[in-house]
Motif scaffolding. Structure first.
Motif, PDB file in Angstrom:
ATOM      1  N   ASP A   1      19.210 -21.634 -78.187  1.00  0.00           N
ATOM      2  CA  ASP A   1      20.130 -21.320 -77.091  1.00  0.00           C
ATOM      3  C   ASP A   1      19.611 -20.148 -76.261  1.00  0.00           C
ATOM      4  O   ASP A   1      19.657 -20.179 -75.025  1.00  0.00           O
ATOM      5  N   LEU A   2      19.129 -19.116 -76.937  1.00  0.00           N
ATOM      6  CA  LEU A   2      18.650 -17.929 -76.231  1.00  0.00           C
ATOM      7  C   LEU A   2      17.442 -18.268 -75.355  1.00  0.00           C
ATOM      8  O   LEU A   2      17.249 -17.681 -74.284  1.00  0.00           O
ATOM      9  N   ALA A   3      16.641 -19.226 -75.797  1.00  0.00           N
ATOM     10  CA  ALA A   3      15.451 -19.625 -75.041  1.00  0.00           C
ATOM     11  C   ALA A   3      15.809 -20.283 -73.711  1.00  0.00           C
ATOM     12  O   ALA A   3      14.957 -20.365 -72.810  1.00  0.00           O
ATOM     13  N   THR A   4      17.047 -20.751 -73.552  1.00  0.00           N
ATOM     14  CA  THR A   4      17.447 -21.384 -72.289  1.00  0.00           C
ATOM     15  C   THR A   4      17.676 -20.354 -71.192  1.00  0.00           C
ATOM     16  O   THR A   4      17.694 -20.710 -70.016  1.00  0.00           O
ATOM     17  N   PHE A   5      17.845 -19.089 -71.570  1.00  0.00           N
ATOM     18  CA  PHE A   5      18.011 -18.029 -70.573  1.00  0.00           C
ATOM     19  C   PHE A   5      16.611 -17.572 -70.154  1.00  0.00           C
ATOM     20  O   PHE A   5      16.101 -16.547 -70.609  1.00  0.00           O
TER      21      PHE A   5
ATOM     22  N   ALA B   1      11.230 -11.027 -72.587  1.00  0.00           N
ATOM     23  CA  ALA B   1      10.045 -11.858 -72.822  1.00  0.00           C
ATOM     24  C   ALA B   1       9.096 -11.752 -71.637  1.00  0.00           C
ATOM     25  O   ALA B   1       9.507 -11.959 -70.489  1.00  0.00           O
ATOM     26  N   ILE B   2       7.837 -11.431 -71.935  1.00  0.00           N
ATOM     27  CA  ILE B   2       6.829 -11.398 -70.888  1.00  0.00           C
ATOM     28  C   ILE B   2       6.632 -12.810 -70.347  1.00  0.00           C
ATOM     29  O   ILE B   2       7.009 -13.784 -70.994  1.00  0.00           O
ATOM     30  N   PRO B   3       6.084 -12.961 -69.160  1.00  0.00           N
ATOM     31  CA  PRO B   3       5.954 -14.297 -68.560  1.00  0.00           C
ATOM     32  C   PRO B   3       5.258 -15.305 -69.474  1.00  0.00           C
ATOM     33  O   PRO B   3       4.203 -15.035 -70.040  1.00  0.00           O
ATOM     34  N   TYR B   4       5.909 -16.439 -69.634  1.00  0.00           N
ATOM     35  CA  TYR B   4       5.383 -17.596 -70.374  1.00  0.00           C
ATOM     36  C   TYR B   4       5.057 -17.263 -71.830  1.00  0.00           C
ATOM     37  O   TYR B   4       4.016 -17.638 -72.358  1.00  0.00           O
ATOM     38  N   SER B   5       5.963 -16.580 -72.464  1.00  0.00           N
ATOM     39  CA  SER B   5       5.830 -16.311 -73.899  1.00  0.00           C
ATOM     40  C   SER B   5       6.586 -17.376 -74.685  1.00  0.00           C
ATOM     41  O   SER B   5       7.073 -18.356 -74.113  1.00  0.00           O
ATOM     42  N   GLY B   6       6.703 -17.185 -75.994  1.00  0.00           N
ATOM     43  CA  GLY B   6       7.383 -18.159 -76.839  1.00  0.00           C
ATOM     44  C   GLY B   6       8.793 -17.720 -77.184  1.00  0.00           C
ATOM     45  O   GLY B   6       9.149 -16.554 -77.055  1.00  0.00           O
TER      46      GLY B   6
END
Length: 397
Positions: A44-48, A113-118
């Motif tokens: 869920d957090l990854a959707t932000f 999160a830095i750009p394009y991290s996991g």
């Protein structure tokens, strides 16, 4: 300890890093973490994110970062933690133990999160800590208080933001010095512009007093291939490498790619390329596998295929567990930059060491505790150095 780490809840290889600990007291047999719920929270957090899945981009103080903060603070509230947020956005959640006079054990990481991290970077250390607290509560409680520290930020994700964690930990050393005043001013400009702190808010209040916590543990993915390649579950960190960052600028004459003859060129782009190769050479010449160097940014001006670069900008990351050896590499890089500028008839207009941090050694008692817990749970593990830039490096100070 399995429930405290939250390790079985995720499928990625994991590092447990730590600093400064008095023996953490916990039960030897705890109820299981809620693996499905924890994984759903991570998803869920990854959707932000400002980047499409599976990548995550969540810049500090951005819209998605603000939403993510609310999401995690809500989870902390549901865990019945006492939650507070300071003037620059550091979040603290506290659970008082049965003997609150005992020194607290702190844990946490970051969610920006830095750009394009996991999606696991930093997040595992925050959401994993919340679930660990829930698991401990299901067990019945603890003696020492637990302090969940969620700090900002992992990296400078744009020139506009300052490195909050470094200032956060250097307050005692820098108090009263001009450098601190300027840094706090930069803090204030940044957080005010992002509407996170009010104009009259005293940012000196963000600095913790010594003794606020007796130990800091950070659950984090390895961010490297070693554990996965070896099929090892747990990396118990013995030390965190000392990172340094360097900015270099060359200035040449430029010119048209067809009109300027090769013998007369003053090519700032080739100077940057030669320096990048020099970085690799000096790192390899150190003779240690623990010495690493990366040229992560190389910008050319004006950036046209038919134009000789008149300016070049290079940013270098070098790190080592041995601070003296790393500093020797930095000195050799400087010597190479000076020599390259002379030989290529360009100007070395900038050679700036942005940061030059010391390494951190993990506390022996927690290394032993993590190793013993891994043995008890039949989890394969190894002692290893962490070369990534973790919050533990600064919390150790």
């Amino acid at each position: 300890m399995e429930q405290f780490s939250g390790y079985p809840s995720i499928t990625t290889n994991t590092i447990i890093s730590s600093s400064s600990i008095n023996q953490f007291i916990a039960a030897s047999s705890l109820s299981s973490v809620d693996a499905l719920t924890l994984q759903k929270q991570i998803d869920d957090l990854a959707t932000f994110s400002d980047a499409p899945s599976p990548a995550v981009t969540r810049i500090l103080y951005s819209h998605n970062d603000v939403i993510a903060r609310r999401y995690v603070k809500n989870l902390m509230g549901l865990a019945a933690l006492s939650v507070r947020e300071d003037a620059v956005g550091n979040i603290f959640g506290r659970w008082d133990g049965s003997e609150p006079e005992l020194p607290a054990v702190a844990t946490g990481s970051h969610i920006d999160a830095i750009p394009y991290s996991g999606k696991y970077d930093g997040v595992v250390g925050v959401l994993g800590a919340v679930e660990a607290i829930n698991a401990l509560k299901r067990y019945g409680g603890i003696r020492n208080s637990l302090l969940l520290v969620w700090v900002q930020t992992q990296k400078i994700t744009g020139g506009y933001f300052v490195h909050l964690r470094r200032a956060y930990t250097l307050w005692d050393q820098l108090l009263g010095k001009v450098k601190t005043i300027n840094l706090l001013l930069h803090f204030k400009l940044s957080v005010n512009a992002c509407m996170h702190a009010s104009e009259d808010e005293d940012l000196s209040s963000v600095f913790l007093k010594k003794g606020t916590y007796s130990a800091f543990l950070e659950l984090h993915i390895e961010q490297g291939p070693i554990l996965e390649e070896e099929g090892t579950s747990i990396g118990v960190v013995t030390a965190i490498a000392a990172p340094a960052s360097i900015k270099v600028d060359f200035e040449g004459s430029g010119g048209h790619a067809g009109a300027a003859l090769m013998p007369s060129r003053n090519d700032a782009g080739l100077a940057a390329a030669e320096l990048a190769l020099a970085v690799e050479k000096h790192v390899l010449d150190s003779g240690s596998i623990d010495t690493v160097g990366t040229v992560g940014i190389l910008d050319l001006h004006p950036g046209a295929i038919n134009s000789i670069p008149s300016k070049s900008h290079v940013e270098i990351d070098t790190r080592d567990i041995d601070e003296k050896r790393r500093n020797t590499v930095i000195e050799k890089i400087y010597q190479s930059a000076t020599s390259i500028a002379k030989n290529r008839r360009v100007k070395l207009s900038t050679f700036e060491i942005v940061n030059q941090d010391p390494p951190a050694q993990s506390e022996k008692s927690i290394i032993e505790a993590m190793s013993a817990a891994s043995d008890e749970l039949n989890l394969s593990h190894k002692l290893m150095i962490s070369r990534a830039y973790h919050d533990s490096l600064f919390m150790a100070r």
